[in-house]
Design a protein around this motif. Structure first.
Motif, PDB file in Angstrom:
ATOM      1  N   ASP B  20      13.918  11.361  -9.612  1.00  0.00           N
ATOM      2  CA  ASP B  20      14.347  11.540  -8.551  1.00  0.00           C
ATOM      3  C   ASP B  20      13.390  12.473  -7.623  1.00  0.00           C
ATOM      4  O   ASP B  20      12.568  12.949  -8.094  1.00  0.00           O
ATOM      5  N   ASP B  22      13.905  14.691  -5.718  1.00  0.00           N
ATOM      6  CA  ASP B  22      14.117  16.108  -5.742  1.00  0.00           C
ATOM      7  C   ASP B  22      13.432  16.783  -7.038  1.00  0.00           C
ATOM      8  O   ASP B  22      13.219  18.046  -6.945  1.00  0.00           O
ATOM      9  N   ASN B  76      13.647   3.523 -12.269  1.00  0.00           N
ATOM     10  CA  ASN B  76      14.369   4.388 -11.194  1.00  0.00           C
ATOM     11  C   ASN B  76      13.372   5.510 -10.911  1.00  0.00           C
ATOM     12  O   ASN B  76      14.003   6.466 -10.688  1.00  0.00           O
ATOM     13  N   GLY B  79      14.352   7.662  -6.892  1.00  0.00           N
ATOM     14  CA  GLY B  79      15.253   7.393  -6.300  1.00  0.00           C
ATOM     15  C   GLY B  79      15.847   8.788  -5.476  1.00  0.00           C
ATOM     16  O   GLY B  79      15.417   9.778  -5.480  1.00  0.00           O
ATOM     17  N   GLY B  80      16.880   8.665  -4.606  1.00  0.00           N
ATOM     18  CA  GLY B  80      17.456   9.746  -4.197  1.00  0.00           C
ATOM     19  C   GLY B  80      16.981  10.069  -2.616  1.00  0.00           C
ATOM     20  O   GLY B  80      16.716   9.117  -1.769  1.00  0.00           O
ATOM     21  N   SER B  81      16.624  11.373  -2.265  1.00  0.00           N
ATOM     22  CA  SER B  81      16.330  11.614  -0.981  1.00  0.00           C
ATOM     23  C   SER B  81      15.113  10.927  -0.486  1.00  0.00           C
ATOM     24  O   SER B  81      14.113  10.393  -1.031  1.00  0.00           O
ATOM     25  N   SER B  82      15.263  10.736   1.003  1.00  0.00           N
ATOM     26  CA  SER B  82      14.179   9.836   1.554  1.00  0.00           C
ATOM     27  C   SER B  82      12.846  10.842   1.912  1.00  0.00           C
ATOM     28  O   SER B  82      11.944  10.571   2.572  1.00  0.00           O
ATOM     29  N   ASP B 105      14.084   2.285  -3.103  1.00  0.00           N
ATOM     30  CA  ASP B 105      13.416   1.672  -2.002  1.00  0.00           C
ATOM     31  C   ASP B 105      12.623   2.350  -1.024  1.00  0.00           C
ATOM     32  O   ASP B 105      11.496   1.962  -0.532  1.00  0.00           O
ATOM     33  N   ILE B 106      13.377   3.436  -0.447  1.00  0.00           N
ATOM     34  CA  ILE B 106      12.642   4.500   0.605  1.00  0.00           C
ATOM     35  C   ILE B 106      11.284   5.096  -0.121  1.00  0.00           C
ATOM     36  O   ILE B 106      10.439   5.085   0.592  1.00  0.00           O
TER      37      ILE B 106
END
Lengths: 473, 208
Positions: B20, B22, B76, B79-82, B105-106
């Motif tokens: 992710d 982070d 994946n 993923g997570g924070s933008s 996606d972001i």
């Protein structure tokens, strides 16, 4: 020829697509609300580099939340880096002339709590922010999604954003949620079923009796967590619950404008014949209180379950992932989740720190003492004031928990509110990623009643027996 | 930003699911200005222990990984924070492409906005590449026109998928602000229409 039936999502998308020739590129969407925070400094720097201004300062709103201290706010900020972040946002608001809910504003709070609370978030909008939990705003029947710094700069400069049209998914939650079960449990249940990337590339519309039965607070929790299942956004069709929540809010339309807006919003409901690309159905009555055991929100199980065993995983990749998560979390396979000792609890974040969340946590804690330390940070300064008016702060304090000011706080640890390395935290937040709450922190996600129950027993535990005979909001 | 169609560079395996943002960059490093460089923060808490000592076994820390520009990993990714800083960290470390079965996606949008290719391959293709690269990093070739990747020197070609709009942006090195500003007349007309039909979209002064 009759027009093809459209979902709520289709209507919102079509109503925001600027009619230009895009030659098969993605669509250019008009943005109705752009929220910025201290972390948006990269985007403002990009704007300054190019000598550009903010196109629509009246549709741009700043909120100090990610880095703000939650204690001693009258004193100067001790950490120079954090002080600089807060000041930079203030300077950008002054330079570009947009409304700021700054550190000392009585309306300050977490951006995804403040927007709805102030009536800035409405049905029928496109709402963006450089924060992935912008999906929260979809609870009002808006397209709310997080964007990166380059896109934030683009929105500042043009009030538009390029987006490819996502596929649609409907998550229908039928039946009635049991006592002590809420939106957080529903969200973790579908994410556990579909995976943390299960809704990738999709806009999720939540429907069904259990969703209609949720308050706006519950719907916001549900939409907020959409991103944790990989969804681009989550939304709920506006109804009487939505309008009751919004009417009279400071920035909401008033008088004849309110009537005009309501007429527009009524037309947004999906056509009866419109079908999404995918549909998932959950039985709300079967959802139990859920906790996470690993390092992804998909690692979630009912509190009545046991820690998964990598030896029983369906494939070697999954087995390795479970083993790595258990190693980080310091958990042995097969042990019951109920009874795992925790070191602290955190009640806060854009996911679960609205007034209803605090009332529910207080219902568990009233007249009881916490066995472990914990922090309670209201979602906004106005929520904090309301909780104090209702005497909830006294319940938290009497239980031995710390009652602090509002901000992102221990959800992301940027302001220094962190979980120590190796410590286990029962948390109402949204991400149990490695190190999210601080390097080496072990996070278990759960609802506010479950975090309160963990405080009372000092362990992960089922909140339902502790709620027996108690009034829950 | 300059566009590109072909890239040849050293590829390294990161055989982990669900990296992710982070992990890609812990939040505590994000207050720094971009000019300071973000490469040292990439995967910081996985690469370094609490004292800042590098973990010699972590794939990116091995001497043979030096100079890698292509990362192959599992599902994946991102993923997570933008946080776009996750992409800054990858780009400043030297990466031009990440190959994985799925991306947040972001993250994918942020990557393309910084010239970094998020190439989505089948899980089987990712496993095949990981198996090769786990033995030793190897040079790989990326063809953005054909949407294919291969280990250099005649390795099996694997197709990747990428949104058409994203591919065009990478190939042309387009800047969205410049592109959008060309539509200024259409945008002005759109805005005037909104002001007429839905003036309530502009909130008042917060007086209710």
């Amino acid at each position: 020829m009759t027009a093809a039936p459209r979902t709520l999502f289709d209507k919102l998308w079509d109503a925001h697509r600027v009619p230009i020739e895009t030659a098969g590129r993605s669509d250019l969407l008009w943005v109705d609300r752009h929220f910025v925070h201290e972390g948006s400094h990269h985007a403002f720097a990009k704007l300054a580099e190019r000598g550009l201004g903010v196109a629509e300062p009246d549709l741009t709103f700043g909120v100090a939340d990610h880095y703000v201290p939650t204690r001693d706010r009258d004193a100067p900020i001790a950490d120079p880096d954090i002080a600089r972040m807060v000041e930079t946002l203030e300077q950008n608001a002054a330079t570009h002339g947009f409304q700021l809910f700054g550190l000392h504003d009585r309306r300050q709070g977490i951006v995804h709590v403040v927007g709805p609370e102030e009536g800035l978030t409405l049905p029928g909008l496109v709402v963006v922010c450089g924060d992935s939990h912008t999906s929260t705003h979809g609870a009002f029947g808006s397209l709310g999604f997080g964007i990166g710094a380059t896109e934030v700069a683009h929105v500042l400069a043009t009030q538009t954003v390029w987006q490819s049209r996502p596929a649609t998914m409907r998550i229908r939650v039928e039946g009635r949620l049991g006592p002590g079960v809420g939106a957080k449990d529903v969200a973790l249940a579908w994410i556990a079923r579909l995976g943390a990337d299960g809704a990738r590339g999709h806009a999720v519309e939540y429907a069904g009796a259990a969703v209609r039965g949720l308050s706006m607070e519950g719907r916001m929790t549900l939409c907020n967590l959409s991103i944790e299942g990989g969804a681009r956004m989550g939304l709920v069709a506006p109804d009487a619950v939505t309008l009751d929540y919004l009417k009279g809010r400071p920035f909401a339309p008033a008088g004849a404008d309110w009537d005009r807006a309501c007429a527009y919003w009524t037309g947004l409901a999906g056509d009866a014949a419109a079908e999404p690309d995918r549909e998932v159905v959950l039985d709300g009555s079967e959802v139990a209180p859920i906790v996470t055991w690993g390092t992804s929100p998909e690692d979630a199980l009912p509190i009545t379950g046991t820690v998964p065993d990598p030896a029983r995983a369906p494939d070697p990749t999954r087995a390795r992932k479970i083993a790595a998560a258990l190693d980080y979390m310091g958990l042995a396979p097969g042990r019951p989740l109920d009874g795992i000792p925790v070191d602290r609890i955190f009640i806060g974040s854009c996911t679960n720190a609205r007034i209803e969340d605090l009332r529910r946590a207080a219902a568990v804690l009233e007249g009881r003492r916490a066995k472990v330390p914990g922090l309670v940070s209201a979602g906004s300064s106005l929520v904090k004031a309301q909780a104090e008016e209702e005497g909830l702060d006294a319940i938290f304090r009497a239980a031995g928990l710390e009652w602090v000011d509002s901000g992102c706080s221990m959800c992301v640890g940027m302001n220094g509110d962190r979980v120590a390395p190796g410590e286990r935290c029962a948390s109402t937040t949204n991400r149990n990623f490695r190190g999210r709450q601080g390097p080496g922190a072990r996070t278990h996600l759960m609802s506010p009643v479950m975090a309160a129950a963990a405080a009372v027993t000092g362990t992960l535990t089922d909140a339902r027996p502790l709620l027996a005979g108690r009034e829950v909001a | 930003m300059t566009g590109w169609t072909h890239h040849r560079g050293k590829a390294v395996a990161l055989p982990v699911e669900g990296i992710d943002t982070d992990q890609l960059i812990p939040a505590r490093f994000m207050s720094r200005p971009r000019a300071a460089g973000y490469g040292d923060f990439l995967l910081h808490d996985l690469r370094f222990d609490a004292d800042g000592t590098p973990d010699p076994d972590f794939p990116l820390n091995r001497p043979e990984a030096a100079g890698a520009s292509i990362l192959v990993t599992r599902r994946n990714f991102g993923g997570g924070s933008s946080r776009e800083a996750a992409v800054y960290a990858l780009a400043d470390f030297g990466f031009r492409a990440v190959i994985a079965p799925s991306f947040g996606d972001i993250f994918a949008a942020n990557a393309v906005n910084n010239g970094l290719l998020p190439a989505r391959v089948t899980p089987a293709a990712a496993e095949t590449l990981l198996e090769i690269l786990e033995r030793a990093p190897a040079r790989m070739e990326i063809d953005l026109e054909a949407c294919s990747v291969a280990v250099a020197g005649g390795g099996e070609e694997h197709a990747f998928t990428l949104d058409d709009a994203m591919r065009e942006k990478l190939v042309n090195g387009w800047d969205d602000i410049d592109l959008t500003r060309r539509h200024a007349p259409a945008l002005d007309a759109w805005r005037r229409g909104l002001k007429t039909d839905r003036a309530w979209l502009w909130p008042g002064g917060g007086t209710g």
